[in-house]
Design an enzyme around this catalytic site. Structure first.
Site: not given
Ligand code: APR
Length: 236
Positions: A107, A118, A173
């Protein structure tokens, strides 16, 4: 002992470094309208607002430190070498600052700037402004080197190849809400390899994993890596 491993990480990997997540309670998307700050249309509408959003995230990232989970993945990579593919949806550089190399940022990255005119890329300054001229073509067309909703993630070919060759797929995560990353576990299932979810709580794709461990990344990731390193030193 699995030789070739693909690890996908998401915002949960960096949450304990203070960078927050997107969809948790008080996550980024509860504070900002993603259509305004994370889409090409939003950038066209108000480039200053979008640069302001990423300038704030870039500043947070610079202040943050890698946590024990980043360190553990860097340690694993030192032992596994090219047999470990680190794919991340995160745009922070905490894995690199923990010593990891060749991290695949599907991402994009806060530390990179892109010219919308460019295609030139360069190291992003701390704060970017719509008036900044591109160092290559001098056009005022700079944008964060971030893949927005509706755009094609980077390095998909390399990721697909790694998934096809993998013997273990691990998701750390991530909520499993955003494709194509959320589909990697299905691809791993089609390849027929074990899949492991390491997350604070079951993600929306948790039913697709053959194994799972739940808890804070700074606890469960180092523990899992330690077991892997233990096992590999034991096996011939
Ligand atoms: N340890 C482990 N997991 C965790 C922790 C922690 N301390 N804190 C939160 N989480 C988990 C949550 O339970 C959740 O499942 O991390 C996840 C975060 O989910 P999102 O907030 O949806 O983030 P992500 O999955 O990375 O989002 C994917 O969405 O908005 C777009 O481009 C953005 O890369 C991002 C993509």
């Amino acid at each position: 002992m699995p030789k070739r491993i693909v690890i996908l990480s998401g915002a949960g990997l960096s949450a304990e470094s203070g960078l927050g997540t997107f969809r948790d309670k008080d996550g980024l998307w509860t504070k900002y309208d993603l259509s305004e700050v994370a889409t090409p249309e939003g950038f066209a509408m108000d480039p200053a607002k979008v640069h302001g959003f990423y300038n704030a995230r870039r500043a947070n990232c610079l202040e943050a430190q890698p946590n024990a989970a980043h360190e553990a993945l860097s340690q694993l990579q030192a032992a596994w070498g090219a047999d470990l593919t680190l794919v991340t949806q995160n745009v922070d550089d905490l894995l690199e600052r923990a010593g990891a190399r060749e991290v695949i940022h599907m991402h994009g990255e806060l530390t990179s700037a892109l010219c919308a005119s460019c295609g030139h890329r360069w190291t992003a300054p701390r704060a970017m402004d719509p008036a900044d001229p591109c160092p290559a073509c001098a056009q005022p067309a700079t944008r964060p080197d971030i893949v927005w909703f509706g755009e094609i993630p980077y390095h998909m070919e390399a990721i697909e190849t790694a998934l096809q060759m993998a013997e273990l797929f691990v998701s750390i995560g991530t909520s499993g809400e955003v494709y194509p990353a959320a589909g990697f576990v299905q691809e791993a299932r089609i390849v027929g390899i074990p899949t492991l979810e390491l997350n604070l709580e079951p993600s929306s794709g948790s039913g697709l994993f053959t194994d799972a461990r739940y808890g804070p990344a700074t606890e469960i990731v180092p523990a899992w890596v330690a077991e892997l390193l233990e096992g590999s030193s034991g096996s011939s």
